[in-house]
Design a protein around this motif. Structure first.
Motif, PDB file in Angstrom:
ATOM      1  N   PRO A 149      52.413  94.379  44.324  1.00 54.71           N
ATOM      2  CA  PRO A 149      52.389  94.201  45.781  1.00 54.71           C
ATOM      3  C   PRO A 149      53.489  94.977  46.499  1.00 54.71           C
ATOM      4  N   GLU A 152      52.303  98.428  46.824  1.00 58.21           N
ATOM      5  CA  GLU A 152      51.273  98.538  47.859  1.00 58.21           C
ATOM      6  C   GLU A 152      51.878  98.429  49.254  1.00 58.21           C
ATOM      7  N   THR A 156      51.724 101.107  52.154  1.00 54.88           N
ATOM      8  CA  THR A 156      51.251 100.791  53.505  1.00 54.88           C
ATOM      9  C   THR A 156      52.252 101.234  54.557  1.00 54.88           C
ATOM     10  N   ARG A 168      45.892  96.473  56.590  1.00 54.31           N
ATOM     11  CA  ARG A 168      45.172  96.247  55.336  1.00 54.31           C
ATOM     12  C   ARG A 168      44.716  94.797  55.194  1.00 54.31           C
ATOM     13  N   HIS A 169      45.415  93.880  55.843  1.00 50.74           N
ATOM     14  CA  HIS A 169      45.053  92.450  55.790  1.00 50.74           C
ATOM     15  C   HIS A 169      44.933  91.968  54.344  1.00 50.74           C
ATOM     16  N   ARG A 170      45.841  92.412  53.483  1.00 54.18           N
ATOM     17  CA  ARG A 170      45.818  91.994  52.077  1.00 54.18           C
ATOM     18  C   ARG A 170      46.967  91.014  51.830  1.00 54.18           C
ATOM     19  N   ARG A 171      46.639  89.922  51.143  1.00 50.80           N
ATOM     20  CA  ARG A 171      47.649  88.917  50.833  1.00 50.80           C
ATOM     21  C   ARG A 171      47.710  88.743  49.315  1.00 50.80           C
ATOM     22  N   TYR A 172      48.867  88.237  48.810  1.00 49.15           N
ATOM     23  CA  TYR A 172      49.131  88.243  47.378  1.00 49.15           C
ATOM     24  C   TYR A 172      49.410  86.862  46.795  1.00 49.15           C
ATOM     25  N   ASP A 178      53.578  87.761  51.273  1.00 51.02           N
ATOM     26  CA  ASP A 178      52.582  87.602  52.328  1.00 51.02           C
ATOM     27  C   ASP A 178      53.225  87.731  53.705  1.00 51.02           C
ATOM     28  N   ALA A 181      53.721  91.427  54.267  1.00 53.94           N
ATOM     29  CA  ALA A 181      52.422  92.051  54.565  1.00 53.94           C
ATOM     30  C   ALA A 181      51.959  91.703  55.975  1.00 53.94           C
ATOM     31  N   ASP A 185      51.236  94.315  58.964  1.00 54.91           N
ATOM     32  CA  ASP A 185      49.940  94.349  59.658  1.00 54.91           C
ATOM     33  C   ASP A 185      50.122  94.203  61.165  1.00 54.91           C
TER      34      ASP A 185
END
Length: 406
Positions: A149, A152, A156, A168-172, A178, A181, A185
Motif C-alpha cells: 500500500p 501504491e 498515486t 483511486r478510492h482504494r482502501r487497505y 486508509d 489514501a 483522494d
C-alpha cells in the motif's frame, strides 16, 4: 516482529535449556540412588538369612549398571563386584550403609544421560529455529502487506504531481493507510476541481474578452480609414469606451464576480442606453456585412441588472447574429409581468432542430464555433437574477428576461 521473537526465544529458551538439563541430571541421579537403596536392602535381606548370593544380586541390577559391595574387615566376603565394569564416564550413587556394616555403591555410565540432554537441547534449538522461521515468514508477509500500500500511495502521489488527478478510492483495511489514501483522494478531488475551474475561467475569459476586442478593432479600423480630424476624435472616444469595457471585463474576471454582482444587482439600468451603446459599437460591422440593426418596442424601461453584464449578453447575441444569421437584426423591448424582455432576432437559418435548448450548454455549437458564447451569456443573465431563453429556432429569436426595476 523478528527481533521480538528472537529476544523472547533467547529469554525463554536459555533458562528453559538450563532447567531441562538440571532436571534430567537430577532425575538420573535420583534413579541411581533408588537403585542403590534397592540393592542394599536385598543385600541386607540375604545377609540376615545368611544366604548371600552375588549372582542373584547381579541379576536384579538394571541394565547398564554395576554395583560394588564392600564388607567390613574380617568378613568372609571382602569386596564384591556386581555387573559389568563401567569405564565410560562412570557416575556413582550415594553410599548405602547396610545393617551388617557393608557399603553398597551403584555405578552407571553418564554417556547415555549426556546424549539424552544433548538430544533435548537439539530439539529445543530446533523448536526455537522453527518459531524464528515462522515469525520471519509472518513478518515478511506482513511487511509486504504493508509495503505494497505504501508503494501504491507513493505512486498515486507521483501520479497526482504529474497531472493525473483521478482519485483511486482504494482502501487497505489499515486505519492509518486508509487515512492517507483518503487524504490523497480528497487532494486529487480538490486539485481536479481547481484545475477544471482554472480551465473554465481561461475559456470564459478568452470568450468574454473577444467581444470587446472585436469592437475595439472595428473602431481602430474606422480611425485608420477616417479622413478628417473630427471623425478621428469621435472614433477615438468610442475606442476609449471600448477600452474601459475591456478593463471592466478583466476586473470582473479577476475579482469575485459573485460579490461584485451582489453589490450592483438591484441598481436601475437604462435599457435604451445600453442598446444604443451596443448598436453604435456594432453598426460598422453590420454595415460592412450590408446588414441593418433595427430597434422596436417600448422605451424608457429600467431593469435591475448589472450594466456590464447586460451589455456583454447583448453583445454576444449581436455577435452570434452577425456570424451565423442573415438579414436585418431586430432588437425588440417589452415588459412581461415583473420582467423586462429584450428580444434579438434575425432572418437567418437559426438553431438546428437537433440542438434546441442545448445551444446554451458549454461547448455545444451548431456552427463549428467554441460553444461558449451563449453558455457564458446565460450565466451572466442568471447572475443578475434574469434568464436567457431561445423563444424560436427558425428564424431565431433569443429573449433576455431581466427583473423589472420599480
Amino acid at each position: 516482529m523478528v527481533s521480538a521473537v528472537f529476544v523472547v526465544t533467547v529469554l525463554l529458551g536459555v533458562p528453559f535449556a538450563i532447567l531441562d538439563a538440571k532436571f534430567v541430571t537430577r532425575s538420573a541421579q535420583d534413579m541411581l540412588n533408588q537403585e542403590v537403596q534397592r540393592v542394599g536392602i536385598l543385600t541386607d535381606v540375604q545377609l540376615t538369612d545368611q544366604q548371600f548370593n552375588a549372582n542373584a544380586l547381579a541379576a536384579d541390577l538394571s541394565g547398564g549398571r554395576s554395583a560394588t559391595i564392600t564388607f567390613p574387615k574380617g568378613s568372609a566376603h571382602g569386596s564384591v563386584q556386581l555387573g559389568p565394569t563401567i569405564t565410560d564416564q562412570p557416575r556413582d550413587s550415594e553410599v548405602y550403609q547396610g545393617k551388617s556394616g557393608e557399603k553398597v555403591v551403584v555405578i552407571e555410565s553418564w554417556a547415555p544421560i549426556a546424549d539424552h540432554i544433548r538430544l533435548q537441547m537439539v530439539l529445543l534449538v530446533a523448536a526455537a529455529l522453527a518459531a524464528f522461521a515462522a515469525a520471519a515468514g509472518v513478518a515478511y508477509l506482513q511487511a509486504r502487506r504493508i509495503a505494497r500500500p505504501f508503494g501504491e500511495l507513493a505512486s498515486t502521489a507521483e501520479r497526482l504531481g504529474a497531472g493525473d488527478q483521478r482519485p483511486r478510492h482504494r482502501r487497505y483495511g489499515v486505519a492509518e493507510l486508509d487515512r492517507i489514501a483518503e487524504v490523497i483522494d480528497h487532494s486529487s478531488d480538490r486539485v481536479s476541481r481547481v484545475m477544471a475551474k482554472e480551465r473554465r475561467l481561461a475559456a470564459d475569459a478568452s470568450h468574454q474578452l473577444r467581444t470587446p476586442l472585436t469592437a475595439l478593432s472595428m473602431r481602430l479600423e474606422e480611425i485608420s480609414e477616417a479622413a478628417d480630424m473630427e471623425t478621428v476624435k469621435e472614433e477615438a472616444a468610442i475606442a476609449l469606451t471600448q477600452v474601459e469595457r475591456l478593463t471592466d471585463v478583466v476586473q470582473r474576471l479577476l475579482t469575485d464576480s459573485g460579490d461584485s454582482r451582489a453589490e450592483s444587482v438591484g441598481a436601475p439600468t437604462d435599457i435604451d442606453l445600453i442598446i444604443r451603446q451596443q448598436i453604435f459599437e456594432w453598426r460598422p460591422a453590420f454595415r460592412s456585412a450590408r446588414r441593418a440593426i433595427d430597434v422596436d418596442g417600448g422605451r424608457g424601461l429600467l431593469a435591475a441588472a448589472t450594466p456590464g453584464s447586460f451589455a456583454q449578453v447583448l453583445a454576444t447575441l449581436l455577435e452570434n447574429s452577425l456570424m451565423h444569421g442573415a438579414g436585418p437584426v431586430t432588437i425588440r423591448t417589452r415588459t412581461a409581468g415583473g420582467s423586462v424582455v429584450i428580444e434579438v432576432s434575425d432572418e437567418g437559418p437559426g438553431v438546428p432542430r437537433e440542438l434546441g435548448a442545448r445551444v446554451f450548454e458549454r461547448a455545444v455549437s451548431g456552427r463549428a464555433s467554441t460553444g461558449l458564447g451563449l453558455f457564458v451569456a446565460r450565466e451572466l443573465a442568471e447572475a443578475d437574477g434574469g434568464r436567457l431563453e431561445l423563444l424560436q429556432q427558425r428564424p431565431p429569436v433569443f429573449a433576455l428576461f431581466l427583473p423589472r426595476f420599480g
